[in-house]
Design a protein around this motif. Structure first.
Motif, short mmCIF file in Angstrom:
data_model
loop_
_atom_site.label_atom_id
_atom_site.label_comp_id
_atom_site.label_asym_id
_atom_site.label_seq_id
_atom_site.Cartn_x
_atom_site.Cartn_y
_atom_site.Cartn_z
N ASP A 197 0.88 -1.13 -0.19
CA ASP A 197 0.00 -0.11 0.01
C ASP A 197 0.77 1.17 -0.03
O ASP A 197 1.35 1.70 0.82
CB ASP A 197 -0.92 -0.10 1.19
CG ASP A 197 -1.75 1.26 1.36
OD1 ASP A 197 -1.91 2.26 0.50
OD2 ASP A 197 -2.95 0.94 1.91
N GLU B 84 0.37 4.43 -0.58
CA GLU B 84 -0.12 5.52 0.08
C GLU B 84 0.17 5.56 1.60
O GLU B 84 0.73 6.44 2.14
CB GLU B 84 -1.64 5.58 -0.36
CG GLU B 84 -1.99 6.08 -1.39
CD GLU B 84 -3.46 6.26 -1.87
OE1 GLU B 84 -4.16 6.56 -0.46
OE2 GLU B 84 -3.94 6.16 -2.80
N ARG B 85 0.09 4.26 2.19
CA ARG B 85 0.23 4.32 3.62
C ARG B 85 1.67 4.06 3.80
O ARG B 85 2.12 3.96 5.02
CB ARG B 85 -0.87 3.34 4.45
CG ARG B 85 -2.04 3.93 4.24
CD ARG B 85 -3.14 3.27 5.11
NE ARG B 85 -2.86 1.67 4.65
CZ ARG B 85 -3.38 0.79 5.57
NH1 ARG B 85 -4.11 1.09 6.39
NH2 ARG B 85 -3.46 -0.47 5.12
#
Length: 178
Positions: A46, A48-49
């Motif tokens: 992920d 984005e995170r």
């Protein structure tokens, strides 16, 4: 190899206690014991995170911790359980073999077990572990009951050392000499 999908940090408070204790032991020149990371290969990230959401185990891990306590090689695995017995299913054959060989080479191998239901900690020596493990593999009981844990190897919390397992190791060495 099996896959791992994160379901949170199970047992992380227990491991945090052990890690903080190991740092204090190190700073006090009592022991050098390190957490052994489990090798994983990320499959899904992920971005984005900045987290891994799916991975597989690259290789089988052996034990959680390995090191040296005042000249004595030591290895152990940390197990935290909710019930009144330690399921043998929580202990893998390759871990038992590694700890057995480690013990045969003159080191100390054990499980550090937290019974959450009683909020008690124990050292389970490799010989007792092997006895119950082999019994389970031969059709016997599939867990190690609370009553099988040697109360002399109980590990206590301490104001300086969050989980002072060196006292339990010292007691284990005394019992082993008898």
């Amino acid at each position: 190899m099996g896959y791992w999908e994160s379901r949170g940090l199970r047992g992380s408070e227990f491991e945090d206690l052990i890690n903080r204790t190991n740092k204090i032991y190190f700073d006090d020149d009592l022991a050098v014991v390190q957490k052994i990371p489990t090798a994983i290969k990320p499959v899904r990230l992920d971005n984005e995170r900045g987290v891994i959401s799916l991975a597989y185990f690259d290789e089988k891990s052996t034990v959680d911790y390995i090191g040296n306590i005042q000249g004595i090689p030591v290895c152990f695995d940390a197990k935290e359980i909710s019930g009144k017995s330690l399921p043998i299913a929580n202990i893998h054959e390759h871990q038992v073999k590694f700890m057995d060989k480690f013990d045969m080479q003159g080191g100390i191998a054990f499980l550090l077990v937290h019974f959450k239901i009683f909020d008690e900690y124990f050292i389970l020596d490799i010989k007792t572990l092997i006895k119950y493990y082999n019994n389970a593999m031969n059709g016997g009981r599939k867990s190690i009951p609370y009553d099988a844990f040697n109360k002399e190897l109980k590990v206590y919390l301490n104001h300086k050392y969050p989980i002072h397992y060196l006292e339990g190791v010292s007691k284990y060495l005394q019992l082993k000499e008898k």
